[in-house]
Design a protein around this motif. Structure first.
Motif, mmCIF file in Angstrom:
data_model
loop_
_atom_site.group_PDB
_atom_site.id
_atom_site.type_symbol
_atom_site.label_atom_id
_atom_site.label_comp_id
_atom_site.label_asym_id
_atom_site.label_seq_id
_atom_site.Cartn_x
_atom_site.Cartn_y
_atom_site.Cartn_z
ATOM 1 N N ILE A 51 0.838 -1.203 0.000
ATOM 2 C CA ILE A 51 0.000 0.000 0.000
ATOM 3 C C ILE A 51 0.873 1.253 0.000
ATOM 4 O O ILE A 51 0.624 2.213 -0.742
ATOM 5 C CB ILE A 51 -0.937 -0.006 1.229
ATOM 6 N N TYR A 52 1.915 1.231 0.818
ATOM 7 C CA TYR A 52 2.821 2.376 0.911
ATOM 8 C C TYR A 52 3.470 2.657 -0.437
ATOM 9 O O TYR A 52 3.512 3.805 -0.898
ATOM 10 C CB TYR A 52 3.895 2.106 1.964
ATOM 11 N N GLN A 53 3.954 1.610 -1.085
ATOM 12 C CA GLN A 53 4.651 1.789 -2.352
ATOM 13 C C GLN A 53 3.706 2.260 -3.456
ATOM 14 O O GLN A 53 4.076 3.085 -4.297
ATOM 15 C CB GLN A 53 5.335 0.494 -2.775
ATOM 16 N N ILE B 32 -0.376 5.802 6.405
ATOM 17 C CA ILE B 32 -0.122 4.399 6.056
ATOM 18 C C ILE B 32 0.907 3.787 7.000
ATOM 19 O O ILE B 32 0.803 2.627 7.384
ATOM 20 C CB ILE B 32 0.343 4.296 4.588
ATOM 21 N N CYS B 33 1.906 4.572 7.391
ATOM 22 C CA CYS B 33 2.923 4.065 8.315
ATOM 23 C C CYS B 33 2.312 3.702 9.677
ATOM 24 O O CYS B 33 2.762 2.760 10.330
ATOM 25 C CB CYS B 33 4.020 5.109 8.508
ATOM 26 N N ILE B 34 1.305 4.458 10.102
ATOM 27 C CA ILE B 34 0.695 4.170 11.403
ATOM 28 C C ILE B 34 -0.307 3.036 11.288
ATOM 29 O O ILE B 34 -0.225 2.030 12.007
ATOM 30 C CB ILE B 34 -0.004 5.434 11.959
ATOM 31 N N VAL C 290 -7.304 2.408 3.576
ATOM 32 C CA VAL C 290 -7.590 1.264 2.707
ATOM 33 C C VAL C 290 -8.445 0.276 3.480
ATOM 34 O O VAL C 290 -7.983 -0.359 4.439
ATOM 35 C CB VAL C 290 -6.283 0.595 2.231
ATOM 36 N N ALA C 291 -9.701 0.134 3.069
ATOM 37 C CA ALA C 291 -10.650 -0.713 3.800
ATOM 38 C C ALA C 291 -10.258 -2.185 3.776
ATOM 39 O O ALA C 291 -10.568 -2.939 4.711
ATOM 40 C CB ALA C 291 -12.044 -0.538 3.216
#
Length: 594
Positions: free
Chosen positions: A393-395, A422-424, A430-431
């Motif tokens: 997801i991060y990428q 996203i890091c946390i 994103v469900a």
């Protein structure tokens, strides 16, 4: 009465006559409160002399005067340019000597005076000296105004309440504008002062709703304190302000807690404070202004310009307008013209700006006080590795980043914030992500193994909601402080953490809990993410600072995701912290003595 000093112009007769006769000069003299212009001919003195009376000790006045001379006289007619520059230089030297006189006055404070204030107001020794120093500085100008810039946990509120007693001895109205989290602290300090002095409690009115300004008891009483939160204060019209605060009074003191909020002088909460001040002047009230902040340092020009605009009474400069801000930057800083306007690079008048700050403020640093001698704060960072789904997801978000000159600051910030989320915990964006994110998993493991009072802070509310859900699922008791809570609910959450041994964790939204919150029971603060302003972060860390003089070691832990933008942000904040420490290490002009 304003205290005056006299500046004399000798020898140059044509320039003297010019000062007395030119319409532009006359208009400037009136505009800048040259209270009297006198011309002595040779038969009365040894040589022709022009005497100009000006406000003593008012460096704001001089900066405005200099700017006006350069903009409205020398640009139109530079015939007397050399003489004007000599006059300005000589006047500046004379005003500088006034600061030296002020410094000598402060150094003459006697130990018996400090002890007297300690006994009178139940102050510590350094607080008593701060009080004496503050009163001396505030009485230098026509409208008494000053700042308490002491670091967190040094007792700024108690000094401010004592200053009310000193400067408002004849009674009047005190308006305290503060964050919601500070209301209880101010009430307690005023009540404690009344109990210590053995006098009947003064009337304290806390405004919680707009409708309360219409209640009869809201403005009753000869000696009153009005406490209003920033969120409510900024909603008042000028007429409502008058009715809610000083309608029955002619003697008024405005106290602005956490006055660093004026760093952005264009906001609604800043504008209402400036309008309140203007309204008091219009109604010809006896006004005093006191600002308090524990923000560690003045890091940029805007940080101090907004504050000066409140405490300064000059007619032209230091007004909360963009044109004055630009002139302020050009005067004190080496600036660069960009598409965003003038950007300050480096200070070019460091000592002059230092005089401005020092002559209008008192400052106490933790490192100078014995009660903090045994206190040690250790900063630690814990690097965690993303799980496989989180990394994807991060990428995918990272790949959609837009770079280059066309991307504006706001969009770039949105991109960084999305990556931080996203890091946390990616589930907030994103469900389909239904795993326990590494940071949340680390917090849960910590909560199950560590039995110490711990503060968990985050800038983003979704991060704390995720932690709260995990705590609920695992039957872990906690307190939760967020901006939406009422004053009563906030107090309940704070008391639960302080007094209930079963509650070991306090979840705090950084914006709601970084100010005016005392939690020395906590031994550790964990940050899920940080504010981009390092001053706010240090305020948040100071919530757990002890003041009992007992040896304490407390920990500040940052949770970082390895090989992500979080590591870059953390490194930038470390550099900012070093810069702040360097500013705080500068030698002060006025030393505490006595």
């Amino acid at each position: 009465m304003v205290k005056l000093n006299t500046y004399k112009v000798f020898k140059n007769l044509p320039f003297q006559m010019y000062l007395l006769s030119d319409p532009t000069v006359k208009r400037t003299l009136r505009e800048f409160d040259f209270y009297n212009v006198r011309f002595y001919r040779e038969e009365r003195t040894k040589e022709p002399t022009v005497c100009l009376d000006y406000p003593a000790g008012n460096v704001y006045w001089f900066l405005d005067f200099k700017k006006n001379i350069e903009d409205y006289i020398l640009k139109k007619d530079n015939y007397y340019e050399t003489e004007w520059k000599l006059l300005l230089s000589s006047l500046k030297s004379q005003i500088k000597s006034e600061f030296e006189t002020l410094s000598q006055t402060l150094n003459l404070v006697k130990p018996c005076e400090v002890v007297d204030k300690m006994n009178k107001y139940n102050l510590r020794d350094y607080q008593a000296f701060d009080l004496i120093q503050l009163c001396i500085k505030m009485r230098q100008t026509e409208t008494p105004a000053g700042l308490i810039l002491s670091e967190q946990r040094t007792g700024k509120t108690r000094v401010a309440v004592a200053a009310v007693e000193e400067l408002m001895a004849s009674g009047g109205c005190v308006i305290v504008v503060c964050p919601k989290s500070a209301v209880d602290g101010w009430i307690t300090e005023f009540q404690e002062m009344d109990r210590f002095q053995g006098v009947s409690a003064r009337q304290i009115k806390v405004f919680k709703h707009m409708r309360e300004i219409h209640e009869p008891d809201a403005i009753a009483g000869h000696w009153g304190v009005r406490i209003i939160t920033y969120d409510l204060f900024k909603r008042f019209t000028t007429a409502q302000l008058r009715k809610a605060t000083y309608a029955e009074y002619s003697n008024v003191m405005l106290i602005c807690d956490e006055v660093h909020r004026l760093r952005n002088f264009k906001t609604l909460q800043s504008d209402i404070l400036y309008r309140f001040k203007a309204s008091c002047f219009r109604d010809k009230l006896s006004l005093r202004i006191l600002g308090l902040t524990g923000t560690p340092a003045i890091k940029s020009s805007s940080d101090i310009f907004g504050i000066f605009s409140l405490i300064n009474t000059s007619k032209i400069g230091f007004q909360p307008y963009t044109k004055d801000f630009n002139q302020f930057k050009e005067y004190f800083y080496n600036c660069e013209d960009t598409s965003y306007g003038k950007i300050c690079k480096t200070l070019r008048r460091t000592h002059e700006l230092n005089y401005l700050v020092q002559s209008s403020s008192v400052q106490t640093k933790q490192r100078d006080l014995p009660m903090f001698a045994n206190y040690e704060k250790k900063n630690l960072s814990v690097s965690l590795t993303m799980d496989e789904e989180q990394a994807k997801i991060y990428q995918s978000v990272r790949d959609t980043f837009v770079f280059g000159d066309e991307i504006d600051c706001q969009n770039g910030l949105v991109q960084l914030i999305r990556l931080q989320q996203i890091c946390i915990d990616p589930s907030s964006l994103v469900a389909s992500y239904d795993l326990l994110a590494p940071k949340i998993k680390w917090i849960l493991q910590y909560a199950k193994t560590k039995k110490i009072k711990t503060i968990i802070m985050a800038k983003k509310l979704t991060a704390l909601d995720a932690v709260a859900k995990v705590f609920d699922d695992n039957c872990i008791e906690y307190s939760y402080l967020k901006g939406a809570l009422s004053i009563t609910a906030r107090k309940t959450e704070v008391d639960k953490f302080r007094n209930n041994s079963e509650v070991q964790f306090f979840l705090i939204q950084l914006d709601a809990g970084r100010e005016a919150l005392t939690l020395p029971e906590a031994s550790c603060t964990i940050f899920l993410d940080r504010d981009f302003a390092q001053g706010f972060n240090e305020q948040a860390e100071a919530r757990m600072t002890p003041i009992d003089g007992v040896a304490h070691t407390k920990y500040v832990i940052d949770l970082l995701m390895r090989d992500t933008v979080e590591e870059q942000i953390y490194n930038i904040l470390v550099i900012r912290k070093e810069n702040i420490d360097n500013v705080n290490s500068l030698k002060e002009i006025y030393k505490k003595g006595g």
